[in-house]
Design a protein around this motif. Structure first.
Motif, mmCIF file in Angstrom:
data_model
loop_
_atom_site.group_PDB
_atom_site.id
_atom_site.type_symbol
_atom_site.label_atom_id
_atom_site.label_comp_id
_atom_site.label_asym_id
_atom_site.label_seq_id
_atom_site.Cartn_x
_atom_site.Cartn_y
_atom_site.Cartn_z
ATOM 1 N N CYS A 94 39.879 41.449 39.492
ATOM 2 C CA CYS A 94 39.202 42.572 38.857
ATOM 3 C C CYS A 94 38.631 43.427 39.969
ATOM 4 O O CYS A 94 37.660 43.061 40.612
ATOM 5 N N LEU A 115 37.764 37.440 37.570
ATOM 6 C CA LEU A 115 36.765 38.486 37.851
ATOM 7 C C LEU A 115 36.588 38.701 39.337
ATOM 8 O O LEU A 115 36.403 39.811 39.798
ATOM 9 N N LYS A 116 36.623 37.617 40.092
ATOM 10 C CA LYS A 116 36.391 37.785 41.518
ATOM 11 C C LYS A 116 37.654 38.225 42.255
ATOM 12 O O LYS A 116 37.591 38.985 43.207
ATOM 13 N N TYR A 117 38.803 37.749 41.800
ATOM 14 C CA TYR A 117 40.006 37.963 42.605
ATOM 15 C C TYR A 117 40.934 39.061 42.075
ATOM 16 O O TYR A 117 41.681 39.637 42.846
ATOM 17 N N ARG A 133 37.351 46.395 39.840
ATOM 18 C CA ARG A 133 36.264 47.313 39.546
ATOM 19 C C ARG A 133 34.920 46.593 39.495
ATOM 20 O O ARG A 133 34.857 45.387 39.290
ATOM 21 N N LEU A 134 33.869 47.364 39.678
ATOM 22 C CA LEU A 134 32.519 46.796 39.652
ATOM 23 C C LEU A 134 32.161 46.308 38.248
ATOM 24 O O LEU A 134 31.555 45.265 38.074
ATOM 25 N N LEU A 135 32.575 47.085 37.259
ATOM 26 C CA LEU A 135 32.196 46.732 35.895
ATOM 27 C C LEU A 135 33.273 45.896 35.228
ATOM 28 O O LEU A 135 34.460 46.084 35.452
ATOM 29 N N ILE A 136 32.808 44.980 34.400
ATOM 30 C CA ILE A 136 33.726 44.092 33.696
ATOM 31 C C ILE A 136 34.294 44.828 32.497
ATOM 32 O O ILE A 136 33.554 45.416 31.710
#
Lengths: 499, 328
Positions: free
Chosen positions: A366, A362-364, A368-371
């Motif tokens: 992804c 998620l941090k590295y 986009r702002l949204l998951i």
């Protein structure tokens, strides 16, 4: 084996324990003799912990009887167990770090002068007498427990246990956090206790130490009693096959036949606990780091990854010099570190499997702002399948998985960002034989697929069985490099031992 | 082993995706209480009463939104009530004493709130002082500053407010703007907490700080952001309170921090971190609000309000404990 009635200390008869949904123990019967070291082995989920909890009064059996010295007893609480002379030292130590050794040993029963005033002179003297039994380890009654190392803390636990007029001492995975040298000291203490007439129930995954220590071995599988063997009449292969119910011919996957180009190089790295370390890692290779606990292997790994500050030295990945100032820099360059302490440092125990797997992604990766929930679930799905993680759903809390499966989740977390280099610190500590083999196979697969694998392990057979090349560390330095047939226990110990 | 394909269905229904067990339970309790109270008092289910009640909840509700984020991160912020009061006093004071435009004064107040959050976050995340201590100190500092600036007496706004009073007093289609704004914040933050990557990091940090660090998450940065967000939300609540009453009272928001924390806990947040939803916290705020409203409508002395709020909190925690025990 013929056992005379008087030799028998503890007898379990038809012990059954049912938890909602599972039968944890089913009709388990066996006995423990006086002054005997009796090992209990079995895969995770075999029922060892449940059985120990029943003997030590934490759980009540649904069926079955316990006989102690021929008399039927009911053990309703840990207090009952202590009064009967049964003590347990758990895998996770339960000491008060801010109190002294003496206060810990006699916690709850401190000698008093009068009117609830603690008699410290007497307390320290009593503790000194107990600690005299463990003269190999230098512990004083007034030492603060927080200042002791893990091995010493364990001795404090054992000292505490035997002060309850102990007849039966249960040790649950006592060596899982110890170095080989510390473990040797512990073994000597265990043998001493045996010679003083105390029986030991010894739970461990490490067959080697069981064969060194135990008089008899009881095997549990899926909550059922399988067999009790005399150690001298059996061998590790037989025990393993009884544990898993099948023959395991090859414990380790075959080593690499094809070592490729250098992919990773470390030059002259120094930090607080690491002195001038250089090494390189080649494609397709599993590089092992052996050494005693405290040799600086974990510190080296954490220095390379930027978790600990680096004083000097350079790191090259695929020929390119890396600028690693923080762990984030290392991760951005696809260097991963799987920590040795999965509960404290590795996992989000109270979060679901899917959230754990996606934590780094998620941090590295992804942007986009949204998951993207679909993607997150897909990721979990992919690795649950690939690593054979046994979970009822991706939203099961990691807390409720077995140790082996937790370990796989931790590896999955890193695989989710397609690492180039993966450093694994004690990746099979405290997990069962089956899960261990799976992790070993996985590591070999990863190495084959081109990921550089660095394996830190204190388990000799693992280092010898898994690694194509082994670097041995002592006091923060590399003391030698072994490859091929040179990788033997003797050679490693030669290089690792203090002298 | 491959998983049976139906396991994912547990997460599929829309209702379950938005609401957990806790939220459903709270909604059920709120509905039951509403029915009982509306039978006992005909004044309860009137538009006017509901709007008044909602208006009364809004400021504490905004604090509860921020407090959810703080609790999820594993911290706590006791200074929010004082920061709320200080924001109102700064905006009002700049306008009244220095002739600064009230909107610009409000902006300055919010910037000061952000700095307060930065201060809290810095000492908590970088120096490592427990949140309870840092924010307890800040609670005193901010409240004290509000008293010093006003010399203890409330400042009444008058003169050209350039529409500032619309924030707390204006209506759109008969519904106060404050309430609409509050609802917007709820929807926004509930959505962000569930779906956005940066807010997910807060859950990781609160669930296991060490593991977050060893997953490459910049833990101090996340924590500092959380406290800045919290203080700015408290400032916004203060500005709206100022607008609503046209008074900058140094006592505004006294005790609000505790209301916010209990609302979050009633709504399922854990003081140990890693758990909690904005929707839950708002439902907790509403539950306490309507019970207090019911006490007023049923002519029960206001002195009972605190006592009842305390009982609800304890009841929520006990129920939580029992259900958790059953599950494990």
């Amino acid at each position: 084996m013929k056992v005379s009635a008087s030799a028998e200390l503890l007898r379990l008869n038809g012990i059954t324990k049912i938890f909602p949904g599972t039968v944890a123990l089913s009709d388990v019967s066996f006995s423990v003799n006086r002054a005997e070291i009796h090992a209990i082995v079995g895969e995770n989920g075999a029922g060892k912990s449940t059985l120990m909890n029943i003997i030590s009064g934490n759980l009540q059996p649904d069926k079955g009887e316990i006989y102690l010295e021929g008399k039927k007893v009911k053990i309703r609480s840990p207090r009952d167990a202590q009064n009967l002379g049964i003590s347990i030292v758990h895998q996770e130590l339960a000491l008060c770090p801010h109190l002294t050794v003496a206060e810990n040993i006699y916690i709850g029963r401190l000698p008093q002068k009068s009117r609830k005033i603690v008699d410290y002179d007497k307390l320290n003297k009593m503790s000194e007498e107990v600690l005299a039994l463990f003269d190999e380890v230098n512990i004083k009654p007034i030492d603060k427990v927080a200042d002791l190392n893990v091995a010493q803390q364990q001795i404090v636990e054992i000292a505490k246990a035997i002060t309850f007029n102990c007849k039966l001492l249960i040790l649950d995975e006592p060596t899982s956090a110890l170095s080989e040298a510390d473990a040797e000291v512990l073994f000597k203490i265990i043998k001493d206790l045996k010679s003083k007439g105390i029986s030991i129930l010894y739970i461990s995954h490490r067959l080697r130490e069981i064969f060194e220590l135990a008089d008899r071995i009881t095997v549990l599988r899926d909550g059922r009693y399988i067999a009790t063997l005399n150690t001298v009449e059996t061998n590790p292969d037989q025990v393993v096959s009884l544990m898993v119910g099948r023959e395991i011919k090859e414990m380790y996957p075959p080593k690499s036949s094809k070592i490729g180009e250098e992919i990773f190089r470390v030059e002259n790295i120094s930090s607080e606990k690491v002195q001038n370390v250089s090494f390189s890692l080649h494609e397709g290779e599993i590089l092992g780091f052996a050494g005693l606990v405290g040799a600086g292997r974990t510190e080296l790994a954490q220095t390379i990854c930027g978790i600990l500050p680096r004083h000097c030295g350079e790191i090259y990945l695929e020929g390119k010099r890396l600028e690693i100032k923080s762990f984030e820099d290392a991760i951005k360059n696809r260097i991963g570190y799987v920590t040795e302490d999965r509960k404290q440092f590795g996992l989000f125990l109270r979060l679901p499997v899917a959230y754990n797997v996606s934590a780094i992604y998620l941090k590295y990766d992804c942007k986009r702002l949204l998951i993207d929930r679909q993607k997150e679930r897909g990721l979990a799905q992919e690795f649950v399948k690939k690593l054979n993680i046994k979970t009822s759903s991706y939203f099961q809390l990691v807390m409720s998985l077995s140790g082996g499966n937790q370990q796989k989740v931790m590896v999955a977390k890193w695989l989710a960002i397609n690492p180039k280099i993966l450093i694994l610190d004690e990746p099979t500590r405290g997990i069962d034989v089956g899960a261990k083999a799976e992790i070993h196979n996985l590591l070999r697969e990863l190495a084959k697929s081109g990921i550089g694998i660095i394996l830190i392990s204190s388990e000799m057979p693992e280092i010898i069985g898994m690694c194509d090349r082994v670097l041995v560390m002592r006091e923060g330095r590399i003391t030698g490099e072994l490859s091929g047939d040179q990788i033997t226990e003797e050679n490693i110990m030669q290089l690792a031992a203090h002298r | 082993m491959s998983l049976p394909t139906n396991v994912t269905t547990t997460d599929n229904s829309l209702l379950k995706r938005v609401m957990g067990f806790r939220e459903m339970t709270l909604i059920f309790i709120i509905i039951v209480i509403s029915i009982i109270v509306s039978v006992l008092s005909p004044n309860f289910l009137t538009g006017e009463n509901l709007i008044t009640t909602a208006l009364g909840l809004a400021a504490d509700g905004i604090l509860a939104i921020g407090m959810t984020v703080v609790l999820v991160s594993g911290g706590v912020d006791l200074s929010v009530g004082s920061v709320l009061g200080l924001a109102a006093v700064i905006a009002g004071g700049l306008y009244l004493s220095f002739g600064v435009d009230i909107w610009i004064g409000s902006l300055i107040a919010l910037i000061i709130c952000a700095l307060i959050g930065l201060f809290n976050g810095y000492f908590i995340a970088r120096i490592g002082i427990p949140p309870l201590i840092v924010t307890l100190a800040m609670m005193g500092i901010a409240r004290g500053a509000a008293y010093v600036l006003t010399q203890g007496s409330p400042l009444s706004l008058y003169g050209n407010l350039r529409g500032f009073d619309f924030l707390g007093q204006g209506k759109i289609l008969g519904i106060p703007f404050f309430i609409l704004f509050f609802i917007l914040l709820i929807i926004m933050f509930d959505f962000l907490m569930r779906k956005s990557a940066p807010f997910r990091l807060v859950y990781y940090v609160g669930s296991n700080e060490n593991a977050a660090k060893l997953s490459g998450i910049n833990v101090p940065k996340v924590k500092i952001s959380v406290y800045v967000l919290m203080s700015v939300l408290a400032g916004i609540a203060g500005i709206f309170t100022l607008s609503r009453f046209s008074v900058a009272a140094p006592t505004a928001g006294t005790g609000s921090e505790l209301n916010a924390i209990s609302a979050c806990v009633i709504g399922g947040a854990s003081l140990a971190g890693g758990e909690g939803t904005v929707l839950g916290a708002i439902l907790g705020t509403i539950l306490v609000g309507i019970i207090n409203n019911a006490l007023v409508l049923l002519n029960v002395s206001v002195y009972w309000q605190n006592l009842v709020s305390g009982v609800i909190l304890i009841a929520a925690v006990i129920i939580d404990y029992l259900t958790h025990q059953k599950r494990s």
